[in-house]
Design a protein around this motif. Structure first.
Motif, PDB file in Angstrom:
ATOM      1  N   ARG A 146       5.119  -7.479  -7.796  1.00  0.00           N
ATOM      2  CA  ARG A 146       5.632  -6.164  -8.582  1.00  0.00           C
ATOM      3  C   ARG A 146       5.787  -4.808  -7.564  1.00  0.00           C
ATOM      4  O   ARG A 146       5.773  -5.180  -6.572  1.00  0.00           O
TER       5      ARG A 146
ATOM      6  N   ILE B 124       7.004  -2.356  -5.160  1.00  0.00           N
ATOM      7  CA  ILE B 124       7.829  -2.365  -4.207  1.00  0.00           C
ATOM      8  C   ILE B 124       8.185  -3.819  -3.773  1.00  0.00           C
ATOM      9  O   ILE B 124       9.451  -4.298  -3.490  1.00  0.00           O
TER      10      ILE B 124
ATOM     11  N   ASP C  15       3.268 -14.346  -3.653  1.00  0.00           N
ATOM     12  CA  ASP C  15       2.086 -13.398  -4.170  1.00  0.00           C
ATOM     13  C   ASP C  15       0.765 -14.236  -4.555  1.00  0.00           C
ATOM     14  O   ASP C  15       1.095 -15.588  -4.570  1.00  0.00           O
TER      15      ASP C  15
ATOM     16  N   LEU D  54       1.306 -17.737  -2.555  1.00  0.00           N
ATOM     17  CA  LEU D  54       0.923 -17.625  -1.360  1.00  0.00           C
ATOM     18  C   LEU D  54       0.001 -16.674  -1.149  1.00  0.00           C
ATOM     19  O   LEU D  54       0.251 -15.278  -1.372  1.00  0.00           O
ATOM     20  N   ASP D  55      -1.410 -16.841  -0.834  1.00  0.00           N
ATOM     21  CA  ASP D  55      -2.444 -15.886  -0.366  1.00  0.00           C
ATOM     22  C   ASP D  55      -2.251 -15.819   1.391  1.00  0.00           C
ATOM     23  O   ASP D  55      -2.492 -16.700   1.909  1.00  0.00           O
ATOM     24  N   VAL D  56      -1.877 -14.523   1.788  1.00  0.00           N
ATOM     25  CA  VAL D  56      -1.507 -14.455   3.036  1.00  0.00           C
ATOM     26  C   VAL D  56      -2.791 -14.208   3.739  1.00  0.00           C
ATOM     27  O   VAL D  56      -2.695 -14.033   5.142  1.00  0.00           O
TER      28      VAL D  56
ATOM     29  N   VAL E 216       5.123  -7.568   2.330  1.00  0.00           N
ATOM     30  CA  VAL E 216       4.754  -6.382   1.438  1.00  0.00           C
ATOM     31  C   VAL E 216       3.350  -6.377   1.065  1.00  0.00           C
ATOM     32  O   VAL E 216       2.812  -5.568   0.734  1.00  0.00           O
TER      33      VAL E 216
ATOM     34  N   GLY F  75      -1.727  -3.231   0.078  1.00  0.00           N
ATOM     35  CA  GLY F  75      -2.488  -2.011  -0.536  1.00  0.00           C
ATOM     36  C   GLY F  75      -3.849  -1.871  -0.368  1.00  0.00           C
ATOM     37  O   GLY F  75      -4.528  -2.132   0.517  1.00  0.00           O
TER      38      GLY F  75
ATOM     39  N   SER G 249       4.589  -0.476   6.024  1.00  0.00           N
ATOM     40  CA  SER G 249       3.381   0.110   6.645  1.00  0.00           C
ATOM     41  C   SER G 249       3.277   1.246   5.475  1.00  0.00           C
ATOM     42  O   SER G 249       3.493   1.155   4.154  1.00  0.00           O
TER      43      SER G 249
ATOM     44  N   TYR H  41      -7.373   1.652   5.064  1.00  0.00           N
ATOM     45  CA  TYR H  41      -5.995   1.494   4.536  1.00  0.00           C
ATOM     46  C   TYR H  41      -5.389   2.166   5.819  1.00  0.00           C
ATOM     47  O   TYR H  41      -4.021   1.744   6.213  1.00  0.00           O
TER      48      TYR H  41
ATOM     49  N   LYS I   3      -2.382   0.421   8.263  1.00  0.00           N
ATOM     50  CA  LYS I   3      -1.386   0.712   7.921  1.00  0.00           C
ATOM     51  C   LYS I   3      -0.613   1.275   9.497  1.00  0.00           C
ATOM     52  O   LYS I   3       0.535   1.065   9.941  1.00  0.00           O
TER      53      LYS I   3
ATOM     54  N   GLY J 246       6.168   6.831   1.193  1.00  0.00           N
ATOM     55  CA  GLY J 246       5.314   7.844   0.684  1.00  0.00           C
ATOM     56  C   GLY J 246       4.687   7.613  -0.504  1.00  0.00           C
ATOM     57  O   GLY J 246       4.911   6.250  -0.826  1.00  0.00           O
TER      58      GLY J 246
ATOM     59  N   LEU K 112       4.314   6.270  -4.212  1.00  0.00           N
ATOM     60  CA  LEU K 112       4.979   5.772  -5.304  1.00  0.00           C
ATOM     61  C   LEU K 112       3.959   5.231  -6.473  1.00  0.00           C
ATOM     62  O   LEU K 112       3.075   4.737  -6.169  1.00  0.00           O
TER      63      LEU K 112
ATOM     64  N   THR L 117       3.418   2.749  -8.445  1.00  0.00           N
ATOM     65  CA  THR L 117       3.913   1.170  -8.603  1.00  0.00           C
ATOM     66  C   THR L 117       2.989   0.300  -9.215  1.00  0.00           C
ATOM     67  O   THR L 117       3.186  -0.744  -9.698  1.00  0.00           O
ATOM     68  N   SER L 118       1.605   0.661  -9.286  1.00  0.00           N
ATOM     69  CA  SER L 118       0.517  -0.472  -9.657  1.00  0.00           C
ATOM     70  C   SER L 118      -0.614   0.254  -9.843  1.00  0.00           C
ATOM     71  O   SER L 118      -0.956   1.504  -9.995  1.00  0.00           O
TER      72      SER L 118
HETATM   73  N1  NAD Z   1       2.583   2.643  -3.890  1.00  0.00           N
HETATM   74  C1  NAD Z   1       2.515   3.365  -2.783  1.00  0.00           C
HETATM   75  O1  NAD Z   1       2.404   4.609  -2.964  1.00  0.00           O
HETATM   76  C2  NAD Z   1       2.603   2.658  -1.714  1.00  0.00           C
HETATM   77  C3  NAD Z   1       2.978   3.779  -0.356  1.00  0.00           C
HETATM   78  C4  NAD Z   1       2.855   3.343   0.835  1.00  0.00           C
HETATM   79  C5  NAD Z   1       2.746   2.185   1.030  1.00  0.00           C
HETATM   80  N2  NAD Z   1       2.625   1.177   0.061  1.00  0.00           N
HETATM   81  C6  NAD Z   1       2.691  -0.445   0.437  1.00  0.00           C
HETATM   82  O2  NAD Z   1       3.229  -1.019  -0.191  1.00  0.00           O
HETATM   83  C7  NAD Z   1       2.951  -2.330  -0.638  1.00  0.00           C
HETATM   84  C8  NAD Z   1       3.353  -2.710  -1.920  1.00  0.00           C
HETATM   85  O3  NAD Z   1       2.482  -1.628  -2.689  1.00  0.00           O
HETATM   86  P1  NAD Z   1       2.892  -1.592  -4.079  1.00  0.00           P
HETATM   87  O4  NAD Z   1       2.970  -0.133  -4.475  1.00  0.00           O
HETATM   88  O5  NAD Z   1       4.178  -2.351  -4.748  1.00  0.00           O
HETATM   89  O6  NAD Z   1       1.608  -2.163  -4.998  1.00  0.00           O
HETATM   90  P2  NAD Z   1       0.538  -3.244  -4.758  1.00  0.00           P
HETATM   91  O7  NAD Z   1      -0.274  -2.267  -3.707  1.00  0.00           O
HETATM   92  O8  NAD Z   1      -0.424  -3.370  -5.993  1.00  0.00           O
HETATM   93  O9  NAD Z   1       1.175  -4.478  -4.145  1.00  0.00           O
HETATM   94  C9  NAD Z   1       0.433  -5.196  -3.299  1.00  0.00           C
HETATM   95  C10 NAD Z   1       0.978  -6.588  -3.788  1.00  0.00           C
HETATM   96  O10 NAD Z   1       0.320  -7.627  -2.558  1.00  0.00           O
HETATM   97  C11 NAD Z   1      -0.356  -8.617  -3.443  1.00  0.00           C
HETATM   98  N3  NAD Z   1      -1.394  -9.250  -2.616  1.00  0.00           N
HETATM   99  C12 NAD Z   1      -2.485  -8.683  -2.738  1.00  0.00           C
HETATM  100  N4  NAD Z   1      -3.494  -9.623  -1.911  1.00  0.00           N
HETATM  101  C13 NAD Z   1      -2.482 -10.443  -1.702  1.00  0.00           C
HETATM  102  C14 NAD Z   1      -2.671 -11.864  -0.663  1.00  0.00           C
HETATM  103  N5  NAD Z   1      -4.006 -11.848  -0.368  1.00  0.00           N
HETATM  104  N6  NAD Z   1      -1.813 -12.638  -0.488  1.00  0.00           N
HETATM  105  C15 NAD Z   1      -0.362 -12.179  -1.112  1.00  0.00           C
HETATM  106  N7  NAD Z   1      -0.308 -11.125  -1.626  1.00  0.00           N
HETATM  107  C16 NAD Z   1      -1.350 -10.441  -2.110  1.00  0.00           C
HETATM  108  C17 NAD Z   1      -0.600  -7.979  -4.893  1.00  0.00           C
HETATM  109  O11 NAD Z   1      -0.838  -9.033  -5.988  1.00  0.00           O
HETATM  110  C18 NAD Z   1       0.616  -7.085  -5.197  1.00  0.00           C
HETATM  111  O12 NAD Z   1       1.527  -7.737  -5.989  1.00  0.00           O
HETATM  112  C19 NAD Z   1       1.540  -2.202  -0.068  1.00  0.00           C
HETATM  113  O13 NAD Z   1       1.478  -3.047   1.398  1.00  0.00           O
HETATM  114  C20 NAD Z   1       1.367  -0.973  -0.078  1.00  0.00           C
HETATM  115  O14 NAD Z   1       0.218  -0.690   0.720  1.00  0.00           O
HETATM  116  C21 NAD Z   1       2.606   1.539  -1.330  1.00  0.00           C
END
Ligand code: NAD
Length: 257
Positions: A17, A19, A38, A64-66, A91, A94, A145, A160, A164, A191, A193, A195-196
Protein backbone atom coordinates in the motif's frame (compact mmCIF):
# COMPACT_ATOMS: atom_id res chain seq x y z
CA UNK A 1 14.33 12.46 -19.75
CA UNK A 2 12.54 9.30 -20.86
CA UNK A 3 13.07 6.81 -18.05
CA UNK A 4 12.39 3.21 -19.07
CA UNK A 5 12.88 -0.07 -17.26
CA UNK A 6 12.11 -2.57 -20.00
CA UNK A 7 13.83 -5.88 -19.25
CA UNK A 8 14.67 -4.85 -15.67
CA UNK A 9 13.66 -6.96 -12.68
CA UNK A 10 12.68 -5.01 -9.57
CA UNK A 11 12.14 -6.25 -6.01
CA UNK A 12 10.07 -4.04 -3.70
CA UNK A 13 9.51 -4.81 0.00
CA UNK A 14 6.60 -3.21 1.88
CA UNK A 15 4.81 -3.00 -1.46
CA UNK A 16 1.20 -3.55 -0.45
CA UNK A 17 0.00 0.00 0.00
CA UNK A 18 0.94 3.68 0.05
CA UNK A 19 4.48 4.47 -1.04
CA UNK A 20 5.45 0.88 -1.86
CA UNK A 21 2.42 0.38 -4.02
CA UNK A 22 3.05 3.62 -5.95
CA UNK A 23 6.65 2.54 -6.57
CA UNK A 24 5.51 -0.84 -7.95
CA UNK A 25 2.91 0.78 -10.19
CA UNK A 26 5.41 3.31 -11.53
CA UNK A 27 8.08 0.70 -12.33
CA UNK A 28 5.51 -1.58 -14.02
CA UNK A 29 4.18 1.36 -16.06
CA UNK A 30 7.73 2.00 -17.29
CA UNK A 31 8.29 -1.59 -18.43
CA UNK A 32 9.83 -3.33 -15.41
CA UNK A 33 9.03 -6.82 -14.18
CA UNK A 34 8.18 -6.08 -10.55
CA UNK A 35 8.05 -8.55 -7.67
CA UNK A 36 5.90 -6.81 -5.05
CA UNK A 37 6.37 -8.27 -1.56
CA UNK A 38 4.81 -7.58 1.82
CA UNK A 39 3.30 -9.32 4.85
CA UNK A 40 -0.13 -7.95 3.93
CA UNK A 41 -1.33 -10.54 1.41
CA UNK A 42 -4.84 -9.11 0.91
CA UNK A 43 -3.51 -5.69 -0.12
CA UNK A 44 -0.83 -7.30 -2.30
CA UNK A 45 -3.58 -9.12 -4.19
CA UNK A 46 -5.45 -5.85 -4.67
CA UNK A 47 -2.28 -4.28 -6.08
CA UNK A 48 -1.87 -7.15 -8.54
CA UNK A 49 -5.53 -6.98 -9.59
CA UNK A 50 -5.67 -3.21 -10.04
CA UNK A 51 -2.30 -2.34 -11.59
CA UNK A 52 -2.14 -1.68 -15.31
CA UNK A 53 1.45 -2.29 -16.43
CA UNK A 54 2.70 -0.82 -19.73
CA UNK A 55 5.71 -1.11 -22.07
CA UNK A 56 5.88 -4.86 -21.39
CA UNK A 57 5.99 -4.40 -17.63
CA UNK A 58 4.41 -6.78 -15.13
CA UNK A 59 3.63 -7.21 -11.43
CA UNK A 60 3.85 -10.45 -9.53
CA UNK A 61 3.48 -10.77 -5.79
CA UNK A 62 4.97 -12.82 -2.97
CA UNK A 63 4.48 -12.82 0.76
CA UNK A 64 7.81 -11.78 2.33
CA UNK A 65 8.40 -10.88 5.97
CA UNK A 66 11.68 -8.96 5.93
CA UNK A 67 12.40 -10.00 9.52
CA UNK A 68 12.47 -13.68 8.50
CA UNK A 69 15.91 -14.73 7.30
CA UNK A 70 14.76 -18.12 6.01
CA UNK A 71 12.00 -16.56 3.89
CA UNK A 72 14.46 -14.06 2.41
CA UNK A 73 17.03 -16.73 1.60
CA UNK A 74 14.45 -18.95 -0.07
CA UNK A 75 12.85 -16.20 -2.14
CA UNK A 76 16.15 -14.77 -3.38
CA UNK A 77 17.54 -18.22 -4.22
CA UNK A 78 14.47 -18.88 -6.37
CA UNK A 79 14.76 -15.49 -8.05
CA UNK A 80 18.54 -15.77 -8.56
CA UNK A 81 17.89 -18.96 -10.50
CA UNK A 82 15.88 -16.78 -12.91
CA UNK A 83 18.67 -14.19 -13.19
CA UNK A 84 18.36 -12.13 -10.00
CA UNK A 85 17.21 -8.56 -9.54
CA UNK A 86 18.51 -5.40 -11.20
CA UNK A 87 16.87 -3.11 -8.66
CA UNK A 88 15.90 -3.49 -4.99
CA UNK A 89 13.75 -0.92 -3.18
CA UNK A 90 13.30 -1.32 0.58
CA UNK A 91 10.03 0.29 1.60
CA UNK A 92 8.98 -2.04 4.43
CA UNK A 93 8.98 -0.11 7.66
CA UNK A 94 6.92 2.59 9.25
CA UNK A 95 5.91 2.79 12.89
CA UNK A 96 4.07 -0.57 13.02
CA UNK A 97 1.07 0.85 14.86
CA UNK A 98 3.17 2.32 17.65
CA UNK A 99 2.50 5.74 19.17
CA UNK A 100 4.59 8.25 21.10
CA UNK A 101 5.66 7.32 24.65
CA UNK A 102 8.11 8.96 27.05
CA UNK A 103 11.48 7.31 26.51
CA UNK A 104 11.44 5.73 29.98
CA UNK A 105 8.21 3.87 29.08
CA UNK A 106 9.32 2.38 25.74
CA UNK A 107 9.54 -1.43 25.92
CA UNK A 108 12.70 -2.85 24.36
CA UNK A 109 10.50 -5.08 22.19
CA UNK A 110 8.90 -1.99 20.60
CA UNK A 111 12.32 -0.55 19.81
CA UNK A 112 13.48 -3.87 18.34
CA UNK A 113 10.44 -4.40 16.13
CA UNK A 114 10.88 -1.02 14.43
CA UNK A 115 14.60 -1.66 13.89
CA UNK A 116 13.93 -5.19 12.62
CA UNK A 117 11.68 -4.09 9.78
CA UNK A 118 13.13 -0.69 8.87
CA UNK A 119 16.88 -1.33 9.21
CA UNK A 120 17.69 -5.00 9.69
CA UNK A 121 15.21 -5.82 6.90
CA UNK A 122 17.06 -3.50 4.50
CA UNK A 123 20.37 -5.09 5.46
CA UNK A 124 19.08 -8.67 5.19
CA UNK A 125 17.48 -8.26 1.77
CA UNK A 126 20.38 -6.17 0.43
CA UNK A 127 22.79 -8.87 1.60
CA UNK A 128 20.79 -11.48 -0.30
CA UNK A 129 20.39 -9.61 -3.62
CA UNK A 130 23.89 -8.14 -3.91
CA UNK A 131 25.82 -11.29 -4.99
CA UNK A 132 23.86 -11.59 -8.28
CA UNK A 133 24.32 -7.84 -8.87
CA UNK A 134 28.05 -8.12 -8.24
CA UNK A 135 28.30 -10.90 -10.82
CA UNK A 136 26.64 -8.66 -13.41
CA UNK A 137 28.60 -5.65 -12.14
CA UNK A 138 25.38 -3.63 -12.11
CA UNK A 139 22.59 -2.96 -9.65
CA UNK A 140 20.60 -0.28 -7.87
CA UNK A 141 19.47 -0.25 -4.25
CA UNK A 142 17.13 2.43 -2.91
CA UNK A 143 16.08 2.60 0.77
CA UNK A 144 13.04 4.59 1.91
CA UNK A 145 14.24 6.56 4.90
CA UNK A 146 12.29 9.58 6.23
CA UNK A 147 12.55 13.21 7.19
CA UNK A 148 12.47 11.65 10.67
CA UNK A 149 16.00 10.39 10.01
CA UNK A 150 17.28 13.85 9.11
CA UNK A 151 15.52 16.03 11.67
CA UNK A 152 13.10 15.34 14.50
CA UNK A 153 10.29 12.83 13.92
CA UNK A 154 6.73 14.18 14.05
CA UNK A 155 5.71 10.75 15.35
CA UNK A 156 7.75 11.26 18.52
CA UNK A 157 8.84 7.62 18.25
CA UNK A 158 12.51 7.42 19.21
CA UNK A 159 13.22 4.09 17.48
CA UNK A 160 11.63 5.32 14.25
CA UNK A 161 13.77 8.47 14.04
CA UNK A 162 16.86 6.50 14.92
CA UNK A 163 16.09 3.65 12.48
CA UNK A 164 15.50 6.05 9.59
CA UNK A 165 18.82 7.78 10.36
CA UNK A 166 20.49 4.36 10.37
CA UNK A 167 19.13 3.71 6.86
CA UNK A 168 20.78 6.92 5.63
CA UNK A 169 24.06 5.71 7.06
CA UNK A 170 23.58 2.22 5.59
CA UNK A 171 23.00 3.71 2.12
CA UNK A 172 26.18 5.78 2.47
CA UNK A 173 28.26 2.84 3.69
CA UNK A 174 26.97 0.37 1.08
CA UNK A 175 27.33 3.02 -1.63
CA UNK A 176 30.99 3.26 -0.71
CA UNK A 177 31.47 -0.52 -0.53
CA UNK A 178 29.56 -1.48 -3.67
CA UNK A 179 30.49 1.38 -6.01
CA UNK A 180 33.50 -0.53 -7.39
CA UNK A 181 31.07 -3.30 -8.43
CA UNK A 182 28.84 -0.94 -10.42
CA UNK A 183 26.12 -0.94 -7.75
CA UNK A 184 24.50 2.34 -6.70
CA UNK A 185 22.95 2.63 -3.24
CA UNK A 186 20.86 5.65 -2.29
CA UNK A 187 18.06 6.64 0.07
CA UNK A 188 14.95 8.76 -0.31
CA UNK A 189 13.67 10.68 2.72
CA UNK A 190 9.97 11.51 2.33
CA UNK A 191 8.18 14.24 4.22
CA UNK A 192 4.64 13.62 5.51
CA UNK A 193 2.13 11.62 3.41
CA UNK A 194 -1.34 10.35 4.37
CA UNK A 195 -0.73 6.80 3.20
CA UNK A 196 -1.78 4.35 5.89
CA UNK A 197 -3.82 4.08 9.09
CA UNK A 198 -0.75 5.03 11.17
CA UNK A 199 -0.24 8.27 9.23
CA UNK A 200 -3.98 9.02 9.05
CA UNK A 201 -4.15 8.74 12.84
CA UNK A 202 -1.22 11.10 13.18
CA UNK A 203 -2.83 13.57 10.73
CA UNK A 204 -6.18 13.45 12.57
CA UNK A 205 -4.42 14.13 15.88
CA UNK A 206 -3.30 17.57 14.62
CA UNK A 207 -6.89 18.84 14.19
CA UNK A 208 -7.90 21.38 11.51
CA UNK A 209 -5.64 24.15 12.78
CA UNK A 210 -2.64 21.90 13.27
CA UNK A 211 -3.06 20.44 9.78
CA UNK A 212 -3.15 23.90 8.22
CA UNK A 213 -0.14 24.97 10.29
CA UNK A 214 1.79 21.97 9.02
CA UNK A 215 0.96 22.80 5.41
CA UNK A 216 1.88 26.45 5.98
CA UNK A 217 5.32 25.42 7.23
CA UNK A 218 6.10 23.46 4.06
CA UNK A 219 7.73 25.76 1.49
CA UNK A 220 5.80 24.13 -1.40
CA UNK A 221 2.57 24.35 0.66
CA UNK A 222 1.26 20.79 0.42
CA UNK A 223 1.84 17.41 1.98
CA UNK A 224 3.30 14.62 -0.16
CA UNK A 225 1.68 12.23 -2.59
CA UNK A 226 2.94 8.68 -3.19
CA UNK A 227 3.96 9.60 -6.75
CA UNK A 228 6.28 12.33 -5.39
CA UNK A 229 8.25 9.51 -3.78
CA UNK A 230 8.04 7.04 -6.68
CA UNK A 231 9.33 9.70 -9.09
CA UNK A 232 12.44 10.15 -6.94
CA UNK A 233 12.95 6.40 -6.58
CA UNK A 234 12.65 5.77 -10.32
CA UNK A 235 15.17 8.53 -11.03
CA UNK A 236 17.67 7.05 -8.55
CA UNK A 237 17.15 3.57 -10.03
CA UNK A 238 17.62 4.83 -13.59
CA UNK A 239 20.74 5.28 -15.70
CA UNK A 240 20.24 9.05 -15.31
CA UNK A 241 21.48 8.67 -11.71
CA UNK A 242 24.45 6.46 -12.61
CA UNK A 243 27.00 8.80 -10.95
CA UNK A 244 25.03 9.23 -7.73
CA UNK A 245 25.64 6.86 -4.83
CA UNK A 246 25.63 6.87 -1.04
CA UNK A 247 23.26 9.87 -1.04
CA UNK A 248 19.91 10.71 0.51
CA UNK A 249 17.37 12.70 -1.47
CA UNK A 250 14.88 14.62 0.67
CA UNK A 251 11.43 14.65 -1.00
CA UNK A 252 9.43 16.78 1.36
CA UNK A 253 8.22 20.01 -0.21
CA UNK A 254 11.30 21.82 1.02
CA UNK A 255 13.21 22.46 4.23
CA UNK A 256 11.15 23.44 7.25
CA UNK A 257 12.53 26.28 9.43
N1 NAD B 1 3.73 8.15 5.05
C1 NAD B 1 4.68 8.96 5.49
O1 NAD B 1 4.41 10.10 5.93
C2 NAD B 1 6.11 8.52 5.46
C3 NAD B 1 7.09 9.51 5.61
C4 NAD B 1 8.43 9.13 5.58
C5 NAD B 1 8.77 7.81 5.39
N2 NAD B 1 7.80 6.87 5.25
C6 NAD B 1 8.23 5.48 5.05
O2 NAD B 1 7.73 5.02 3.83
C7 NAD B 1 7.58 3.59 3.91
C8 NAD B 1 6.19 3.22 3.43
O3 NAD B 1 5.26 3.79 4.30
P1 NAD B 1 3.78 4.11 3.86
O4 NAD B 1 3.57 5.52 4.18
O5 NAD B 1 3.53 3.66 2.48
O6 NAD B 1 2.86 3.26 4.86
P2 NAD B 1 3.18 2.03 5.82
O7 NAD B 1 4.05 2.51 6.94
O8 NAD B 1 1.92 1.43 6.19
O9 NAD B 1 3.98 1.04 4.88
C9 NAD B 1 4.77 0.06 5.41
C10 NAD B 1 4.58 -1.24 4.64
O10 NAD B 1 5.52 -2.16 5.18
C11 NAD B 1 4.84 -3.39 5.37
N3 NAD B 1 5.50 -4.18 6.41
C12 NAD B 1 5.41 -4.01 7.74
N4 NAD B 1 6.13 -4.97 8.36
C13 NAD B 1 6.69 -5.74 7.39
C14 NAD B 1 7.54 -6.87 7.41
N5 NAD B 1 7.97 -7.43 8.56
N6 NAD B 1 7.94 -7.39 6.21
C15 NAD B 1 7.51 -6.85 5.06
N7 NAD B 1 6.69 -5.79 4.98
C16 NAD B 1 6.29 -5.23 6.15
C17 NAD B 1 3.41 -3.02 5.73
O11 NAD B 1 2.50 -4.09 5.53
C18 NAD B 1 3.17 -1.82 4.80
O12 NAD B 1 2.66 -2.25 3.56
C19 NAD B 1 7.87 3.19 5.35
O13 NAD B 1 9.20 2.71 5.43
C20 NAD B 1 7.73 4.50 6.09
O14 NAD B 1 8.52 4.52 7.25
C21 NAD B 1 6.47 7.20 5.26
Amino acid sequence: MDIQFEGKRVLVTGAARGIGRAICEAFAADGAAVLATDVNEAELQRLADETRPARGGSISTACLDVTDEAQITQLIATEDAKGGFDIFVHVAGGVLGQTKKPVEDVPAADWDSIYDVNVRGAFMVARAVVPAMKKRRAGKLVFISSGAGIGVSLTGIQAYASAKAALISLARQLGHELGPFGINVNAVAPGFLRTSPDYERQWASYGDEGQQAMIDEIPLRRIGRPEDISNAVLFLASPFASWITGQTLSVSGGPVA
